[in-house]
Design an enzyme around this catalytic site. Structure first.
Site, PDB file in Angstrom:
ATOM      1  N   LYS A 266     -15.758   8.507 -36.731  1.00 56.28           N
ATOM      2  CA  LYS A 266     -15.973   9.505 -35.681  1.00 56.28           C
ATOM      3  C   LYS A 266     -17.412  10.021 -35.639  1.00 56.28           C
ATOM      4  O   LYS A 266     -17.915  10.396 -34.596  1.00 56.28           O
ATOM      5  CB  LYS A 266     -14.999  10.674 -35.857  1.00 56.28           C
ATOM      6  CG  LYS A 266     -13.547  10.248 -35.669  1.00 56.28           C
ATOM      7  CD  LYS A 266     -12.818  11.134 -34.700  1.00 56.28           C
ATOM      8  CE  LYS A 266     -11.576  10.490 -34.148  1.00 56.28           C
ATOM      9  NZ  LYS A 266     -10.561  10.147 -35.160  1.00 56.28           N
TER      10      LYS A 266
ATOM     11  N   GLU B  90     -12.641  18.492 -27.912  1.00 60.01           N
ATOM     12  CA  GLU B  90     -11.207  18.623 -28.164  1.00 60.01           C
ATOM     13  C   GLU B  90     -10.926  18.029 -29.537  1.00 60.01           C
ATOM     14  O   GLU B  90     -11.688  17.198 -30.021  1.00 60.01           O
ATOM     15  CB  GLU B  90     -10.409  17.852 -27.110  1.00 60.01           C
ATOM     16  CG  GLU B  90     -10.277  16.333 -27.359  1.00 60.01           C
ATOM     17  CD  GLU B  90     -11.592  15.561 -27.262  1.00 60.01           C
ATOM     18  OE1 GLU B  90     -12.565  16.101 -26.708  1.00 60.01           O
ATOM     19  OE2 GLU B  90     -11.646  14.408 -27.752  1.00 60.01           O
TER      20      GLU B  90
ATOM     21  N   SER C  91     -11.121   2.342 -40.605  1.00 58.59           N
ATOM     22  CA  SER C  91     -11.773   3.367 -39.786  1.00 58.59           C
ATOM     23  C   SER C  91     -11.994   4.689 -40.518  1.00 58.59           C
ATOM     24  O   SER C  91     -12.871   5.463 -40.160  1.00 58.59           O
ATOM     25  CB  SER C  91     -10.964   3.604 -38.508  1.00 58.59           C
ATOM     26  OG  SER C  91      -9.610   3.900 -38.808  1.00 58.59           O
TER      27      SER C  91
HETATM   28  C1  LIG Z   1      -9.307   9.497 -34.893  1.00 62.23           C
HETATM   29  C2  LIG Z   1      -9.076   8.331 -35.768  1.00 62.23           C
HETATM   30  C3  LIG Z   1      -8.548   7.111 -35.269  1.00 62.23           C
HETATM   31  C4  LIG Z   1      -8.074   6.933 -33.870  1.00 62.23           C
HETATM   32  O1  LIG Z   1      -9.032   7.056 -32.869  1.00 62.23           O
HETATM   33  P1  LIG Z   1      -9.624   5.826 -32.074  1.00 62.23           P
HETATM   34  O2  LIG Z   1     -10.375   6.451 -30.966  1.00 62.23           O
HETATM   35  O3  LIG Z   1      -8.465   4.981 -31.583  1.00 62.23           O
HETATM   36  O4  LIG Z   1     -10.482   5.072 -33.001  1.00 62.23           O
HETATM   37  C5  LIG Z   1      -8.448   6.045 -36.145  1.00 62.23           C
HETATM   38  N1  LIG Z   1      -8.799   6.151 -37.452  1.00 62.23           N
HETATM   39  C6  LIG Z   1      -9.286   7.304 -37.959  1.00 62.23           C
HETATM   40  C7  LIG Z   1      -9.651   7.350 -39.397  1.00 62.23           C
HETATM   41  C8  LIG Z   1      -9.448   8.428 -37.133  1.00 62.23           C
HETATM   42  O5  LIG Z   1      -9.926   9.568 -37.664  1.00 62.23           O
END
Ligand SMILES: *Cc1c(COP(=O)(O)O)cnc(C)c1O
Length: 390
Positions: free
Chosen positions: A85, A107, A374
């Site tokens: 993020k 948000e 992610s």
């Molecule tokens: C917010 C989040 C997501 C989902 O958001 P995307 O916009 O689909 O990437 C995925 N993995 C993590 C670790 C997140 O914090």
């Protein structure tokens, strides 16, 4: 607006008239600055020295031995804040600064995007307001504290179910009345044009790096690239690096919750119908009357009833495939990766790994898969423990 913001029939900007000038100003600023040498250099510095880019690509040998093919993890979990993020928040925050805006709003659902934005607000010395549903504020109190420590104001949103969808509605409403000095830092590759394009741009570092790192380490491109899909930002950033490599299969993994047949899930691409939410046409979880359905998933970060328009287009054209992973398999895979590699994956990211775990023994051992990790799973330890003790 200069561009249509369309991906096939999807995307666009279905917003009240009063918001159009703000989106136009944003589109114009993005066009002007995103390749401006001073902007590019400043963002590159922040990516490197603040966020910790490039993130490593790690060959997970024990997990690979378990599934019977080669798995490489793109370690976005190692970035500042613990997830991808920060890429988008830094990019848009800097854009806000170049536009001369002095205030940020955002948000948040689980609080991850709110926290990334609060960090960037502190870093750039900008007044920051985070809109968050009252239900989420209660569920995610640690992130609320962290945002306040960064100096952000957390604005409770009472409407609807007190979750992400309601927070976006209120943030858009606030923005409408405060466009002059306020920048809306949107958190995923969804929402009205130009956000899907902007967010993809700032997240595409994931795919660009992973492609080069895979060539260096494995000597060739991967056969398979996998990422989890909530709104779609980490997946579209990863796919961006490989979409032109026709032999690389792209797979997005949604939140299958308790199973698609139960209706308790957040799998918009797998089970949704075309509709409009938050200013964009996309696959959407809705009832016969077009009312948005509540979503359910063990990972709060994937809990969104719609999905970014480019994923809808990639699905319809067949360039990417979308599947769903259910909570039980996600829990198993969370424990599996931790046990085999000493890495706690975020429950969101674990959806992508659960898909790979499901392919155990089904692919040739020389197959190369790159999965986007992610985020890190420290935030999820309590959730896993609670689910296991039920
Ligand atoms: C917010 C989040 C997501 C989902 O958001 P995307 O916009 O689909 O990437 C995925 N993995 C993590 C670790 C997140 O914090």
């Amino acid at each position: 607006m200069k561009h249509s913001g369309r991906f096939g029939q999807f995307g666009g900007y279905y917003v009240p008239e009063v918001l159009i000038p703000a989106l136009e100003e944003l589109e114009e600023a993005f066009d002007r600055f995103h390749e401006d040498p001073a902007f590019v250099a400043e963002l590159a510095q922040l990516f490197r020295h603040y966020a910790g880019r490039p993130s490593p690509l790690y060959h997970a040998k024990r997990f690979s031995a378990h599934v019977g093919f080669q798995v490489y993890l793109k370690r976005e979990d190692l970035l500042h804040g613990g997830a991808h993020k920060i890429n988008n928040s830094l990019g848009q925050g800097l854009l806000a600064k170049y536009m001369g805006k002095t205030k940020l709003i955002a948000e948040t659902g689980a609080g991850q995007h709110g926290l990334a934005t609060a960090m960037v607000g502190a870093l750039l010395g900008m007044e920051t307001k985070i809109f968050m549903g009252v239900t989420d504020i209660e569920r995610q109190s640690v992130n609320v504290h962290k945002m306040r420590l960064c100096g952000a104001e957390v604005v409770p949103v009472e409407g609807g179910t007190g979750t992400l969808k309601d927070a976006i509605n209120d943030a858009l409403r606030y923005w409408t009345a405060n466009v002059t000095d306020t920048f809306y830092l949107f958190g995923s590759a969804a929402g009205p044009h130009p956000y899907p394009t902007i967010v993809k741009h700032f997240q595409s570092c994931i795919g660009t790096e992973a492609r080069q790192q895979c060539l260096e380490q494995a000597g060739r491109l991967p056969d398979l690239v996998v990422a989890c899909v909530g709104g779609g930002s980490n997946a579209i950033g990863m796919f961006a690096g490989f979409v032109d490599d026709k032999n690389v299969r792209l797979v997005g993994v949604e939140a299958g919750g308790k199973g698609l047949e139960t209706g308790k899930h957040a799998a918009s691409l797998s089970a949704g119908k075309v509709g409009i939410l938050h200013g964009a046409k996309a696959y959407l979880l809705q009832d016969e009357n077009g009312q948005v359905l509540d979503t359910e998933s063990i990972s709060a970060g994937l809990d969104y009833a719609a999905v970014g328009p480019e994923h809808c287009y990639l699905k319809d054209t067949g360039r990417a495939r979308y599947v769903a992973a259910v909570d039980d398999d996600v829990l198993d895979t969370f424990e599996l990766l931790t046990r085999l590699e000493g890495i706690l994956p975020a429950l969101e990211s674990t959806h992508a790994l659960a898909y790979l775990a499901g392919l155990q023994g089904k692919l040739p051992p020389t197959t190369i898969a790159v999965a986007n990790l992610s985020g890190r799973g420290d935030k999820d330890v309590g959730i896993v423990e609670k689910a296991r003790n039920q």
